[in-house]
Enzyme design. Structure first.
Site, PDB file in Angstrom:
ATOM      1  CD  GLU A 259      -9.194  -8.846  -3.463  1.00  0.00           C
ATOM      2  OE1 GLU A 259      -8.029  -9.071  -3.064  1.00  0.00           O
ATOM      3  OE2 GLU A 259     -10.093  -8.376  -2.737  1.00  0.00           O
TER       4      GLU A 259
ATOM      5  CG  ASN B 127      -3.661  -2.406   7.049  1.00  0.00           C
ATOM      6  OD1 ASN B 127      -3.499  -1.929   5.944  1.00  0.00           O
ATOM      7  ND2 ASN B 127      -4.739  -3.091   7.381  1.00  0.00           N
TER       8      ASN B 127
ATOM      9  CE  LYS C 181      -4.120  -1.981   2.312  1.00  0.00           C
ATOM     10  NZ  LYS C 181      -4.875  -2.022   3.594  1.00  0.00           N
TER      11      LYS C 181
ATOM     12  CE1 TYR D 259      -9.241  -2.643  -0.011  1.00  0.00           C
ATOM     13  CE2 TYR D 259      -8.406  -0.564  -0.844  1.00  0.00           C
ATOM     14  CZ  TYR D 259      -8.199  -1.757  -0.196  1.00  0.00           C
ATOM     15  OH  TYR D 259      -6.950  -2.071   0.283  1.00  0.00           O
TER      16      TYR D 259
ATOM     17  NE  ARG E 100      -2.714  -5.864   6.991  1.00  0.00           N
ATOM     18  CZ  ARG E 100      -3.893  -6.320   6.610  1.00  0.00           C
ATOM     19  NH1 ARG E 100      -4.531  -7.222   7.346  1.00  0.00           N
ATOM     20  NH2 ARG E 100      -4.441  -5.886   5.489  1.00  0.00           N
TER      21      ARG E 100
ATOM     22  CG  HIS F 260      -5.518  -5.951  -0.278  1.00  0.00           C
ATOM     23  ND1 HIS F 260      -6.742  -5.863   0.332  1.00  0.00           N
ATOM     24  CD2 HIS F 260      -5.659  -6.880  -1.269  1.00  0.00           C
ATOM     25  CE1 HIS F 260      -7.583  -6.693  -0.265  1.00  0.00           C
ATOM     26  NE2 HIS F 260      -6.952  -7.331  -1.243  1.00  0.00           N
TER      27      HIS F 260
END
Ligand code: UDP
Ligand code: MG
Length: 139
Positions: free
Chosen positions: A126, A112, A9, A49, A102, A115
């Site tokens: 995905e 965090n 991320k 999302y 994480r 994903h």
């Protein structure tokens, strides 16, 4: 081998954690079969999302995922999505098991660092959100 999606991320990319996160994944036995760096716009974030639409954190999450470049990877392991979730740890870094990604690098429930597809939320959807069949290498 079973494949699943990992996203590094924007918080992790900005903190120069691409390498340590990939090392962690590879040391856990995953093979990287596709990888792409991109900066998602809000439309793309909202679509990725959409399963969270209506939840209190949705608007924040869409802003966050489109706040900088991300690295998306399709990774494979006999344990698939479930194994990746174990290596990644719980959503809230404070609740994530010691030694998980994480737990080691996450700074809040939102930021965090990664994903990982949920095993029961269609990892293949995905994967194909970011990669065509031709981009998923069997080697
Ligand atoms: N998230 C958040 N607040 C919450 C729950 C989730 O900001 O209370 C963010 C967080 O970045 C999380 C993402 O939304 O990774 C997706 O939430 P989900 O419940 O699917 O957690 P995950 O599958 O990523 O562990
Ligand atoms: Mg999830």
């Amino acid at each position: 081998m079973n494949r699943t999606l990992l996203i590094i991320k924007p918080d992790a990319v900005k903190r120069n954690l691409i390498g340590v996160i990939l090392k962690h994944i590879i040391d856990a036995g995953f093979k990287v079969i596709a990888m792409k760096m991109l900066w998602p716009d809000k439309d793309m974030g909202a679509q990725f999302y959409e399963i969270h639409k209506g939840k209190p954190f949705y608007d924040w999450l869409v802003d966050f995922i489109s706040s900088g470049p991300i690295v998306t990877c399709c990774v494979s392991h006999t344990g698939g999505a479930q194994k990746l979730r174990e290596v990644v740890g719980a959503t809230d870094p404070k609740k994530a098991a010691p030694g998980t990604i994480r737990n080691l690098y996450g700074t809040s429930t939102g930021e965090n660092v990664v994903h990982a597809s949920a095993p029961d939320e269609n990892p293949e959807r995905e994967i194909h959100f970011f990669f065509s069949d031709e981009e998923l290498f069997e080697y």
